[in-house]
Design a protein around this motif. Sequence first.
Motif, short mmCIF file in Angstrom:
data_model
loop_
_atom_site.label_atom_id
_atom_site.label_comp_id
_atom_site.label_asym_id
_atom_site.label_seq_id
_atom_site.Cartn_x
_atom_site.Cartn_y
_atom_site.Cartn_z
N LYS A 1 -36.26 -1.39 9.70
CA LYS A 1 -34.64 -1.27 9.30
C LYS A 1 -34.21 0.20 10.11
N SER A 2 -34.95 1.27 9.91
CA SER A 2 -34.52 2.40 10.37
C SER A 2 -34.32 2.63 11.93
N LYS B 1 -38.96 -11.33 2.44
CA LYS B 1 -40.20 -10.76 2.02
C LYS B 1 -41.29 -11.96 2.58
N ASP C 1 -44.52 -6.44 3.89
CA ASP C 1 -44.76 -5.08 3.64
C ASP C 1 -43.42 -4.11 3.53
N MET C 2 -43.26 -3.70 2.45
CA MET C 2 -42.25 -2.98 2.42
C MET C 2 -41.87 -1.94 3.31
N ILE C 3 -42.94 -1.11 3.54
CA ILE C 3 -43.27 -0.15 4.21
C ILE C 3 -42.80 -0.46 5.64
N ASN C 4 -43.33 -1.62 6.27
CA ASN C 4 -42.77 -2.04 7.61
C ASN C 4 -41.36 -2.41 7.60
N LEU C 5 -40.83 -2.95 6.39
CA LEU C 5 -39.39 -3.24 6.36
C LEU C 5 -38.44 -2.16 6.57
N LYS C 6 -38.82 -1.03 5.83
CA LYS C 6 -38.36 0.07 5.84
C LYS C 6 -38.03 0.88 7.44
N LEU C 7 -39.28 0.85 7.76
CA LEU C 7 -39.41 1.24 9.37
C LEU C 7 -38.69 0.48 10.34
N GLU D 1 -32.99 -8.16 4.94
CA GLU D 1 -34.62 -8.44 4.52
C GLU D 1 -35.01 -9.60 3.99
#
Length: 125
Positions: free
Chosen positions: A21-22, A37, A13-19, A35
């Motif tokens: 990562k931040s 997938k 889930d790209m949103i989870n990854l971004k979260l 990251e």
Amino acid sequence: MSKKLIVLAVDDDMINLKLLKSMLMKNENVQEVLEAKNGADAIAQIKSRADINLILLDIIMPVMNGLEMLEIVRADDSMDQIPVIVLTTDETKKSQALELGANGFLMKPIRNSDLTQKIDSLMFQ
């Protein structure tokens, strides 16, 4: 003493990854966040980078799920020392993940404080 961690975040889930990562980039001990997938993608990255210190692993993913990946990592001498924290919405997978060799388990949604505490307890004790 500040250890600079290279963290591999594995989630489809790209949103989870971004979260993730931040949150990780706010941790002073984290130098870089890679990251992946899915499990297969993650294994390829681990094999190409000997400097990964920590894996954050989602369980439910296509191609190769987190538990399958964990099994492969723990069975491979070149990867079996890397600590793995499993991240999932599925509480029922906790015992299985720990039996397969996970070093920690966090329920999603992940809170920054929990993540930081888990990383610190694993990596800096």
